[in-house]
Write an enzyme that holds these catalytic residues in place. Sequence first.
Site, PDB file in Angstrom:
ATOM      1  N   LYS A 173       0.828  -1.205   0.000  1.00  0.00           N
ATOM      2  CA  LYS A 173       0.000   0.000   0.000  1.00  0.00           C
ATOM      3  C   LYS A 173       0.866   1.260   0.000  1.00  0.00           C
ATOM      4  CE  LYS A 173      -3.830   2.433   0.393  1.00  0.00           C
ATOM      5  NZ  LYS A 173      -3.537   3.692   1.036  1.00  0.00           N
ATOM      6  N   GLU A 180       0.767   6.743  -6.743  1.00  0.00           N
ATOM      7  CA  GLU A 180      -0.345   7.704  -6.821  1.00  0.00           C
ATOM      8  C   GLU A 180       0.174   9.140  -6.850  1.00  0.00           C
ATOM      9  OE1 GLU A 180      -3.097   8.881  -3.261  1.00  0.00           O
ATOM     10  OE2 GLU A 180      -3.884   7.037  -4.140  1.00  0.00           O
TER      11      GLU A 180
END
Length: 306
Positions: A173, A180
Site C-alpha cells: 500500500k 499515486e
Amino acid sequence: MELGMIGLGRMGANMTERLVHSGHRVVVHDVDPSAMNRVVALGAISAVSIAHLAEQLQPPRAIWMMVPAGEIVEKTLSAVLSFVQQDDTVIDGGNSNYKDTIRRAAAVATKGVHFIDSGTSGGIWGLREGYCLMIGGEKPAVERLRPIFESLAPSANLGWAHVGPAGAGHFVKMVHNGIEYGLMQAYAEGFALLHKKSDFNLDIAQIAELWRHGSVVRSWLLDLTAQALSEDAKLEGVKPYVVDSGEGRWTVAEAIDQSLATPIITLSLMQRFRSRDEEDFTDRLLAVMRNKFGGHEVKKDAILDK
C-alpha cells in the site's frame, strides 16, 4: 460472519455499511457517539467500549482497527489486546508504516493472537465501488476472514489479495500511494500546460473528458479529474496547497534504503512540499544570486516594499 470495527471515520463507516449490507454482523466502537449512531442506524451493533465490543463477539474473534497511523494505533492495539484471547485476529486497515506492522505482529504473536495488515484503497468511493485490499499476515488467518475481504472488495475474486507475510500488505500500500503521487503530479502538470497555452483557448474540461475514452492515459484518477474540471475548470477558490499523509515520504525513504532511483515519486513529493512554502525563500534567494553575479532585475514584492 461477524467482525468488530474500531474507528468510524469516513472510510471505517463506509466499510461497516458495506459489510452490513452484505449480511455480516458488525459490532462497532468509536470515541464519537454520533459516528456510531450513523452506522447503528444502518444495522451495525454499538459498543460503548473496546471491552464491550469484545464481549459481543464469539471466539475466535476478528477486530478491525480503522484508525490513523501512529500513536493511536499503538494505543488502540494495546487496549484490544487486553480483551482478546488465543486464536483471535486483529486487523490494522489503516496506513501504518510496514516496519511498525512487522514489530506489532511479532509482539501480538507471543500472545497467540493473529495479526493481519490490510492496506486499503478506495477512499470515499469504496462504499459504492468496493475497496482494493492489500493483505499481509499468516495465510490461515487470512483465509478464515475471506468472506469479509470478499464483501469489501469490488467482487469476490477481484480487488483483494494476500500479498505476503506480516507487513507486506502495508508495504504494498505504501508503494501504491507513492505511485499515486507520481500519477497525480503528471496529470496536474499536463493540464497546467494546457491551461497555460492561451493561444488555442483550450477547454481543459472537454479534453479531460476526451481522454477518458480510448486514450492510453485513461484511468479512474482521470475520471475524477474530469469531474472536478467539469465543476470548476478554473479551480477558483482552491488554494495551491497540497498535503501529504506520510506514505510518499516512506516510499522515498525505502527507495533510498534500497539504493533504488525513484525520481518521479521523489520529485512529486518535493512538489507537495513546495506548494506549502508561502515565503518562497528559495526563489527569493535565487533572484538575489542572479542579481549579484549578473546584475539581473529583482522583482520586488509589493508587501515587502511597504
